[in-house]
Design a protein around this motif. Structure first.
Motif, PDB file in Angstrom:
ATOM      1  N   GLN A  50     -32.389  46.378   0.398  1.00  0.00           N
ATOM      2  CA  GLN A  50     -33.043  48.224   0.933  1.00  0.00           C
ATOM      3  C   GLN A  50     -34.577  48.206   0.540  1.00  0.00           C
ATOM      4  OE1 GLN A  50     -32.019  51.512  -1.696  1.00  0.00           O
ATOM      5  NE2 GLN A  50     -31.682  53.204   0.452  1.00  0.00           N
ATOM      6  N   ALA A  78     -23.920  49.632   0.404  1.00  0.00           N
ATOM      7  CA  ALA A  78     -23.925  49.662  -0.815  1.00  0.00           C
ATOM      8  C   ALA A  78     -23.290  50.566  -1.484  1.00  0.00           C
ATOM      9  CB  ALA A  78     -26.017  50.912  -1.369  1.00  0.00           C
ATOM     10  N   CYS A 136     -26.679  45.713   5.466  1.00  0.00           N
ATOM     11  CA  CYS A 136     -26.707  46.129   4.217  1.00  0.00           C
ATOM     12  C   CYS A 136     -25.676  47.178   4.067  1.00  0.00           C
ATOM     13  CB  CYS A 136     -28.637  46.727   4.020  1.00  0.00           C
ATOM     14  SG  CYS A 136     -28.000  47.265   2.747  1.00  0.00           S
ATOM     15  N   PHE A 158     -27.648  54.214  -5.700  1.00  0.00           N
ATOM     16  CA  PHE A 158     -27.886  53.153  -4.026  1.00  0.00           C
ATOM     17  C   PHE A 158     -27.704  51.974  -5.107  1.00  0.00           C
ATOM     18  CE2 PHE A 158     -28.609  51.876   0.013  1.00  0.00           C
ATOM     19  CZ  PHE A 158     -27.904  52.680   0.414  1.00  0.00           C
ATOM     20  N   TYR A 159     -26.501  51.605  -5.237  1.00  0.00           N
ATOM     21  CA  TYR A 159     -25.623  50.031  -5.736  1.00  0.00           C
ATOM     22  C   TYR A 159     -25.857  49.305  -4.106  1.00  0.00           C
ATOM     23  CZ  TYR A 159     -24.432  52.836  -9.547  1.00  0.00           C
ATOM     24  OH  TYR A 159     -24.791  53.645 -10.382  1.00  0.00           O
ATOM     25  N   ILE A 160     -26.352  48.340  -4.055  1.00  0.00           N
ATOM     26  CA  ILE A 160     -27.130  47.085  -2.976  1.00  0.00           C
ATOM     27  C   ILE A 160     -25.924  46.078  -3.067  1.00  0.00           C
ATOM     28  CG2 ILE A 160     -28.556  46.075  -1.894  1.00  0.00           C
ATOM     29  CD1 ILE A 160     -29.333  48.590  -1.902  1.00  0.00           C
ATOM     30  N   GLY A 219     -23.291  51.832   4.576  1.00  0.00           N
ATOM     31  CA  GLY A 219     -24.022  50.701   4.888  1.00  0.00           C
ATOM     32  C   GLY A 219     -24.138  50.549   6.931  1.00  0.00           C
ATOM     33  N   GLU A 237     -22.049  54.039  -2.318  1.00  0.00           N
ATOM     34  CA  GLU A 237     -23.542  54.559  -3.082  1.00  0.00           C
ATOM     35  C   GLU A 237     -22.688  56.685  -4.093  1.00  0.00           C
ATOM     36  OE1 GLU A 237     -26.060  58.423  -0.404  1.00  0.00           O
ATOM     37  OE2 GLU A 237     -24.871  57.244   0.101  1.00  0.00           O
TER      38      GLU A 237
END
Length: 217
Positions: free
Chosen positions: A131, A168, A166, A124-126, A106, A170
């Motif tokens: 994003q 994440a 941001c 890709f887990y926010i 991030g 990943e």
């Protein structure tokens, strides 16, 4: 070498690759995408909203509860910058092996770039922020928010943006060594940040070696 011999060699190489890619590679995966999604959602729900570091520790702890020593304990000293596809951010490596990597990735201030074209599926887990993704031919962005999952299938390509802060979790599953040139090219040919290059090589090699010693490829 005549064309017949060349075609035989090419046929053998492609056959071996097809066998490894179809029947061997998937058996090497240990991470379940649904389990990871659950860990992310549960961690977001319990971590203090404005304390991203606490969220990192919460996720790492839950990952270690499920995957044990395949996950490196979280610490703030092992973060490193990453330049790839014209985007700049930072990452922490939880796990790296021949077939998978799991990282935090991030930026605190935003970035934008090319996803790259990879021989791996990318999940890709926010965790924080948003994003934005541009699919070719679609005039409207796809926006992923905390708790959402953005899946980039192997061979696919997109433009992506993290407009502001941001981060994440990943996961990549596939031929991970084939992804490394993309991860290193901007440093070697553009930023010339060889300190970051050395740190990235060190931690990647260290994690992969640790995985191999545990029999994880």
């Amino acid at each position: 070498m005549n064309y017949f011999k060349l075609s035989i060699i090419l046929g053998v190489v492609l056959s071996v690759y097809y066998y490894l890619d179809t029947y061997v590679l998937p058996t090497l995966y240990i991470f379940d995408t649904e389990v990871l999604h659950g860990i992310v959602k549960e961690s977001i729900a319990v971590a203090p909203p404005e304390n991203t570091t606490a969220l990192f520790y919460e996720i790492n702890s839950r990952l270690r509860d499920v995957y044990g020593d395949n996950i490196t304990p979280y610490n703030t000293e092992d973060w490193m910058f990453n330049n790839a596809g014209n985007a700049m951010g930072s990452m922490f490596i939880h796990h790296a092996s021949i077939s998978e990597y799991l990282i935090f990735f991030g930026t605190a201030i935003g970035t934008e770039g090319h996803t790259g074209v990879h021989m791996a599926n990318d999940y890709f887990y926010i965790l924080k922020g948003e994003q934005w993704v541009h699919d070719l031919g679609d005039p409207d962005p796809i926006i992923y928010k905390p708790g959402d999952l953005h899946v980039l299938k192997r061979g696919s390509v997109q433009q992506y943006s993290m407009p502001t802060t941001c981060f994440a979790l990943e996961l990549a599953q596939g031929w991970i060594p084939a992804m490394l040139p993309f991860g290193f090219a901007d440093t070697v040919f553009s930023t010339l940040d060889f300190g970051t290059f050395a740190k990235t090589v060190y931690f990647t090699a260290k994690r992969m070696t640790e995985s191999m010693l545990r029999g994880k490829f």
